[in-house]
Design a protein around this motif. Structure first.
Motif, mmCIF file in Angstrom:
data_model
loop_
_atom_site.group_PDB
_atom_site.id
_atom_site.type_symbol
_atom_site.label_atom_id
_atom_site.label_comp_id
_atom_site.label_asym_id
_atom_site.label_seq_id
_atom_site.Cartn_x
_atom_site.Cartn_y
_atom_site.Cartn_z
ATOM 1 N N CYS A 1 0.847 -1.184 0.000
ATOM 2 C CA CYS A 1 0.000 0.000 0.000
ATOM 3 C C CYS A 1 0.888 1.241 0.000
ATOM 4 O O CYS A 1 1.838 1.320 0.794
ATOM 5 C CB CYS A 1 -0.882 -0.001 1.241
ATOM 6 N N PRO A 2 0.625 2.233 -0.851
ATOM 7 C CA PRO A 2 1.459 3.442 -0.883
ATOM 8 C C PRO A 2 1.287 4.326 0.355
ATOM 9 O O PRO A 2 2.107 5.218 0.580
ATOM 10 C CB PRO A 2 0.984 4.170 -2.143
ATOM 11 N N ILE A 3 0.269 4.067 1.169
ATOM 12 C CA ILE A 3 0.019 4.888 2.350
ATOM 13 C C ILE A 3 0.562 4.202 3.612
ATOM 14 O O ILE A 3 1.422 4.746 4.308
ATOM 15 C CB ILE A 3 -1.484 5.183 2.521
ATOM 16 N N CYS A 4 0.087 2.988 3.898
ATOM 17 C CA CYS A 4 0.524 2.303 5.117
ATOM 18 C C CYS A 4 1.674 1.336 4.886
ATOM 19 O O CYS A 4 2.258 0.821 5.843
ATOM 20 C CB CYS A 4 -0.652 1.566 5.760
ATOM 21 N N GLN B 1 -6.235 -3.890 2.047
ATOM 22 C CA GLN B 1 -7.087 -4.643 2.963
ATOM 23 C C GLN B 1 -6.890 -4.197 4.408
ATOM 24 O O GLN B 1 -7.649 -4.598 5.295
ATOM 25 C CB GLN B 1 -6.786 -6.140 2.848
ATOM 26 N N HIS B 2 -5.861 -3.330 4.660
ATOM 27 C CA HIS B 2 -5.573 -2.887 6.015
ATOM 28 C C HIS B 2 -6.130 -1.486 6.288
ATOM 29 O O HIS B 2 -6.730 -1.258 7.348
ATOM 30 C CB HIS B 2 -4.062 -2.892 6.261
ATOM 31 N N CYS B 3 -5.889 -0.538 5.351
ATOM 32 C CA CYS B 3 -6.322 0.847 5.592
ATOM 33 C C CYS B 3 -7.383 1.322 4.610
ATOM 34 O O CYS B 3 -7.921 2.423 4.765
ATOM 35 C CB CYS B 3 -5.135 1.791 5.580
ATOM 36 N N GLY B 4 -7.645 0.527 3.590
ATOM 37 C CA GLY B 4 -8.713 0.859 2.653
ATOM 38 C C GLY B 4 -8.325 1.810 1.532
ATOM 39 O O GLY B 4 -9.167 2.124 0.675
ATOM 40 N N GLU C 1 -3.825 11.141 -4.811
ATOM 41 C CA GLU C 1 -4.332 11.330 -3.458
ATOM 42 C C GLU C 1 -3.436 12.285 -2.659
ATOM 43 O O GLU C 1 -3.059 12.021 -1.513
ATOM 44 C CB GLU C 1 -4.476 9.988 -2.734
ATOM 45 N N GLY C 2 -3.059 13.390 -3.306
ATOM 46 C CA GLY C 2 -2.279 14.428 -2.640
ATOM 47 C C GLY C 2 -0.796 14.160 -2.540
ATOM 48 O O GLY C 2 -0.053 14.984 -1.989
ATOM 49 N N ARG C 3 -0.331 13.053 -3.080
ATOM 50 C CA ARG C 3 1.096 12.726 -3.057
ATOM 51 C C ARG C 3 1.653 12.833 -4.473
ATOM 52 O O ARG C 3 0.965 12.495 -5.444
ATOM 53 C CB ARG C 3 1.329 11.323 -2.486
#
Length: 481
Positions: free
Chosen positions: A9-12, A24-27, A115-117
């Protein structure tokens, strides 16, 4: 490459199944470049390479499975106006980077905001950087460093010609591929997302020149930073651990370093930009001996006609012509004829054995020599010319000087299905054409020493079932006098 079974995931940054669209962890959406797409490529992250305060570097793949390096730039702006300006500069510089085509620069493919990145994708380079090599080996052999320096100067000169100043030359920004070739990485684009502060420096302390601490950067700034990098490689002396802008002559630290290299570095490391080399090409010429051959100029003095008697008129020193070429003396050799070498066969004693057979072998050998000389006179192949002319004493026909090694960097375009042998053949043909162009037909290529690659050919462009390659080749030639 092994089949990818997990993506991050690029976020978490937690793992997900390859087919996942959302974490599947942070959506969050795990597919990049589908929020505000800049092109038709879609990316997923497969591995974290490096994370820091300004962002991260990942390994990733697109929908076709091709591997990329994916750089993420973190947005640190609180002012919306500054953020908008930074995004505009990011897009403008990324578009310029996409136009660069050089075998030692990773190609940039996409730049987008998701997404802002903010992300940038480019060629994934395998190998290790010079900082890692320094940590493992300590100071490095001069010839090895000069080979790298030649390639780095080449790529920096290319960037300067395109209006770019690199600004952050240091060992960790130079990758060495498994083939030994150089790649210049990290074009400092992440700095566009650092809020502007008065006195903010550009570059890395220890390698950056004095003017960059004032926010100024010129081609001479890259000259200084490259010299600082080479000084570190050659001496093992880390400039980040020393007083700023202090570089003792390299030869005083390592006496085996050549005077030429030490002097070139000393000039390039001057504090005032005007005291350094004006361009990267000047620095390269001072640092690395030129391999481009100069045409050989030789005056050949005609042989004087044989004197009618043993008496010779006196010749004053001022009247004597300087002799530049001396033919080896051949005992009992008669004068050469226009068609080759004419040698009178010795008389064979009659009915004497084994001298009779020795004489016949001698005669046959002389006939073979005459035929060889005639063949050389008519066809003039390079390898026979160099053998026959000294033997025949015909210096006027000995038209080639010493063999010279030359190198050229060439580009060719071939069909996309061309084999390695066909690509090499195309490069060799381009090499021959370059030799004929440069020497106006006065040079011959030594066919006994094949034209070969000096380094590895690299693909620089692909379009319409055609691929353009660039490579450096080396060959041996003779230049006519």
């Amino acid at each position: 490459m092994a089949e990818v079974t997990e993506i991050l995931c690029p976020i978490c940054h937690r793992p997900n199944l390859r087919r996942a669209k959302f974490c599947q962890h942070c959506g969050h959406d795990v597919v990049l470049n589908n929020d505000q797409p800049s092109d038709d490529r879609r990316y997923v992250i497969t591995r974290i390479i490096k994370r820091g305060g300004q962002g991260a570097v990942y390994e990733g793949i697109d929908q076709h499975g091709r591997v990329y390096a994916i750089k993420e730039m973190l947005d640190r702006f609180a002012d919306p106006k500054e953020r908008a300006e930074a995004v505009a500069r990011f897009n403008a510089e990324a578009e310029l980077l996409q136009q660069l085509r050089h075998p030692r620069i990773p190609r940039v493919y996409s730049h987008f905001t998701d997404e802002g990145r903010h992300y940038l994708t480019m060629d994934f380079i395998r190998g290790e950087d010079l900082e890692q090599i320094l940590e493992r080996e300590g100071r490095i052999d001069e010839q090895r460093v000069l080979r790298w320096a030649d390639e780095i100067c080449d790529v920096l000169s290319y960037l300067h010609g395109k209006g770019f100043i690199y600004r952050d030359m240091k060992p960790s920004n130079v990758m060495i591929e498994p083939s030994g070739d150089v790649k210049l990485i990290d074009f400092g684009i992440a700095k566009l997302f650092k809020p502007t502060e008065r006195g903010t420096q550009i570059g890395t302390p220890g390698y950056a020149p004095p003017e960059q601490y004032q926010g100024l950067a010129t081609p001479q700034s890259d000259v200084y930073a490259l010299a600082a990098t080479l000084h570190h490689l050659l001496t093992g002396r880390d400039p980040t651990q020393e007083l700023p802008f202090s570089f003792p002559p390299a030869r005083t630290l390592v006496p085996t370093i050549s005077e030429r290299t030490s002097a070139a570095l000393e000039r390039a490391l001057q504090k005032a930009p005007t005291d350094r080399f004006a361009t990267m090409d000047e620095f390269r010429a001072a640092l690395i001996p030129s391999t481009k051959p100069q045409p050989v100029q030789v005056r050949v003095v005609p042989k004087p006609a044989p004197a009618a008697s043993a008496a010779r008129p006196a010749v004053s020193p001022s009247q004597a012509a300087p002799a530049t070429t001396v033919s080896p003396a051949i005992p009992q050799s008669p004068p050469a004829s226009a068609s080759g070498t004419t040698i009178q066969s010795p008389k064979v004693p009659p009915r004497r054995s084994p001298a009779r057979f020795i004489g016949w072998f001698f005669v046959l050998g002389l006939i073979g020599l005459i035929l060889l000389a005639t063949f050389a006179t008519v066809t003039r192949p390079d390898w026979l010319t160099l053998i026959i002319d000294p033997v025949s004493g015909d210096n006027t026909n000995s038209s080639f000087g010493e063999p010279l090694q030359v190198t050229y960097e060439l580009e060719i375009t071939v069909p996309s299905h061309a084999t390695d042998e066909e690509i090499l053949a195309a490069f060799r043909e381009a090499f021959r054409a370059r030799v004929q162009q440069e020497y106006s037909g006065r040079a011959q290529i030594n066919q006994n020493i094949p034209i070969s690659y000096f380094g590895k050919p690299e693909q620089i462009e692909e379009s319409n079932d055609q691929i353009t390659y660039r490579a450096r080749l080396i060959g041996t030639i003779w230049v006519r006098k």
